[in-house]
Design a protein around this motif. Structure first.
Motif, mmCIF file in Angstrom:
data_model
loop_
_atom_site.group_PDB
_atom_site.id
_atom_site.type_symbol
_atom_site.label_atom_id
_atom_site.label_comp_id
_atom_site.label_asym_id
_atom_site.label_seq_id
_atom_site.Cartn_x
_atom_site.Cartn_y
_atom_site.Cartn_z
ATOM 1 N N SER A 13 -11.365 30.322 50.145
ATOM 2 C CA SER A 13 -9.908 30.366 50.279
ATOM 3 C C SER A 13 -9.523 30.571 51.046
ATOM 4 C CB SER A 13 -9.610 32.211 49.392
ATOM 5 O OG SER A 13 -10.009 33.184 49.874
ATOM 6 N N ILE A 14 -8.464 30.397 51.675
ATOM 7 C CA ILE A 14 -7.111 30.221 53.098
ATOM 8 C C ILE A 14 -6.371 31.671 52.230
ATOM 9 C CG2 ILE A 14 -6.098 29.227 54.259
ATOM 10 C CD1 ILE A 14 -6.922 26.931 53.507
ATOM 11 N N THR A 15 -6.573 32.365 53.359
ATOM 12 C CA THR A 15 -5.262 33.197 53.197
ATOM 13 C C THR A 15 -4.358 32.870 54.999
ATOM 14 O OG1 THR A 15 -7.310 35.259 52.735
ATOM 15 C CG2 THR A 15 -4.689 36.232 53.548
ATOM 16 N N ILE A 16 -3.612 33.235 53.952
ATOM 17 C CA ILE A 16 -2.086 32.590 55.295
ATOM 18 C C ILE A 16 -1.324 33.910 55.115
ATOM 19 C CG2 ILE A 16 0.104 31.118 55.633
ATOM 20 C CD1 ILE A 16 -1.359 28.931 54.293
ATOM 21 N N SER A 17 -0.711 34.737 55.870
ATOM 22 C CA SER A 17 -0.206 36.079 56.337
ATOM 23 C C SER A 17 0.746 35.765 57.010
ATOM 24 C CB SER A 17 -1.184 36.928 56.525
ATOM 25 O OG SER A 17 -1.381 36.728 57.526
ATOM 26 N N SER A 18 2.363 36.278 57.274
ATOM 27 C CA SER A 18 2.883 35.929 58.124
ATOM 28 C C SER A 18 3.941 37.201 57.760
ATOM 29 C CB SER A 18 3.988 33.824 58.193
ATOM 30 O OG SER A 18 4.684 33.798 57.285
ATOM 31 N N THR A 19 4.935 37.320 59.186
ATOM 32 C CA THR A 19 6.621 38.213 58.677
ATOM 33 C C THR A 19 7.521 37.274 57.764
ATOM 34 O OG1 THR A 19 7.467 37.783 61.013
ATOM 35 C CG2 THR A 19 5.453 39.218 60.587
ATOM 36 N N VAL A 20 8.787 38.398 57.187
ATOM 37 C CA VAL A 20 10.120 37.526 56.547
ATOM 38 C C VAL A 20 10.847 36.876 58.430
ATOM 39 C CG1 VAL A 20 11.131 39.681 57.075
ATOM 40 C CG2 VAL A 20 12.285 38.367 54.976
ATOM 41 N N ASN A 27 6.260 28.217 54.203
ATOM 42 C CA ASN A 27 6.451 27.780 53.072
ATOM 43 C C ASN A 27 6.293 26.732 53.643
ATOM 44 O OD1 ASN A 27 7.233 30.372 51.406
ATOM 45 N ND2 ASN A 27 9.531 30.138 52.074
ATOM 46 N N ARG A 28 6.685 25.853 54.571
ATOM 47 C CA ARG A 28 6.624 24.808 54.903
ATOM 48 C C ARG A 28 4.501 24.935 54.884
ATOM 49 N NH1 ARG A 28 7.937 23.363 59.900
ATOM 50 N NH2 ARG A 28 5.945 23.764 61.221
ATOM 51 N N VAL A 29 4.170 25.366 55.168
ATOM 52 C CA VAL A 29 2.820 24.925 55.891
ATOM 53 C C VAL A 29 2.266 25.623 54.156
ATOM 54 C CG1 VAL A 29 0.883 26.310 56.120
ATOM 55 C CG2 VAL A 29 2.328 25.842 57.750
ATOM 56 N N VAL A 30 2.466 26.361 53.442
ATOM 57 C CA VAL A 30 2.112 26.409 52.050
ATOM 58 C C VAL A 30 2.151 25.099 51.170
ATOM 59 C CG1 VAL A 30 2.377 27.720 50.276
ATOM 60 C CG2 VAL A 30 2.097 28.868 51.811
ATOM 61 N N ASP A 31 3.500 24.509 51.511
ATOM 62 C CA ASP A 31 4.372 23.731 50.327
ATOM 63 C C ASP A 31 3.131 22.081 50.857
ATOM 64 O OD1 ASP A 31 5.484 25.375 49.223
ATOM 65 O OD2 ASP A 31 7.707 24.818 50.213
ATOM 66 N N HIS A 43 0.799 34.095 45.821
ATOM 67 C CA HIS A 43 1.987 33.995 46.825
ATOM 68 C C HIS A 43 2.470 35.463 46.685
ATOM 69 C CE1 HIS A 43 3.436 30.738 48.302
ATOM 70 N NE2 HIS A 43 2.748 30.119 46.735
ATOM 71 N N THR A 44 1.762 36.675 47.588
ATOM 72 C CA THR A 44 2.820 38.153 47.557
ATOM 73 C C THR A 44 3.227 39.016 48.449
ATOM 74 O OG1 THR A 44 0.442 39.150 48.597
ATOM 75 C CG2 THR A 44 0.862 38.710 46.009
ATOM 76 N N GLY A 45 4.244 39.447 48.051
ATOM 77 C CA GLY A 45 5.296 40.393 49.588
ATOM 78 C C GLY A 45 6.379 40.018 49.647
ATOM 79 N N PHE A 46 7.128 40.532 50.078
ATOM 80 C CA PHE A 46 8.355 39.711 50.578
ATOM 81 C C PHE A 46 8.390 39.760 52.398
ATOM 82 C CE2 PHE A 46 13.290 40.434 52.076
ATOM 83 C CZ PHE A 46 13.513 39.386 51.274
ATOM 84 N N PHE A 47 8.072 41.651 53.230
ATOM 85 C CA PHE A 47 8.541 41.153 54.005
ATOM 86 C C PHE A 47 7.809 40.574 55.064
ATOM 87 C CE2 PHE A 47 11.856 44.225 52.728
ATOM 88 C CZ PHE A 47 12.947 44.174 53.189
ATOM 89 N N LEU A 48 6.052 41.292 54.686
ATOM 90 C CA LEU A 48 4.822 40.179 55.009
ATOM 91 C C LEU A 48 4.280 40.027 54.380
ATOM 92 C CD1 LEU A 48 3.398 43.856 56.694
ATOM 93 C CD2 LEU A 48 4.442 41.869 57.692
ATOM 94 N N MET A 49 4.617 38.624 53.864
ATOM 95 C CA MET A 49 3.911 37.370 53.369
ATOM 96 C C MET A 49 2.432 37.362 53.511
ATOM 97 S SD MET A 49 7.593 34.882 53.198
ATOM 98 C CE MET A 49 6.617 34.292 55.214
ATOM 99 N N LYS A 50 2.053 36.715 51.995
ATOM 100 C CA LYS A 50 0.914 36.694 51.867
ATOM 101 C C LYS A 50 0.451 35.763 51.112
ATOM 102 C CE LYS A 50 -4.024 38.769 51.576
ATOM 103 N NZ LYS A 50 -4.351 39.468 51.211
#
Length: 73
Positions: A13-20, A27-31, A43-50
């Motif tokens: 698994s890869i976990t990509i986390s970033s802020t708003v 979104n570009r990296v994930v897509d 996908h989870t979170g809004f202010f801290l996206m994961k």
């Protein structure tokens, strides 16, 4: 933005986390990663996206390399 790779034997698994503030880059990296590989994402979170991308180890390793290349752009 932080990308973490975890190997679980047959699966990985890869976990990509970033802020708003990095919303578009996240979104570009994930897509791009999901478009070029056959993996699943959660996908989870809004202010801290994961986003957790998982699948078979060779496919996820390729997705990890694609995510790193896309993050550098």
């Amino acid at each position: 933005m932080k990308i973490d790779y975890q190997d679980h034997g047959v699966t990985a698994s890869i976990t990509i986390s970033s802020t708003v503030f990095e919303f578009r880059k996240h979104n570009r990296v994930v897509d791009t990663t999901l478009f070029l590989t056959s993996t699943t994402a959660k996908h989870t979170g809004f202010f801290l996206m994961k986003t957790v991308i998982s699948g078979k180890t060779p496919v996820v390793m390729r997705a990890y390399r694609i995510a790193l290349q896309e993050m550098k752009r």
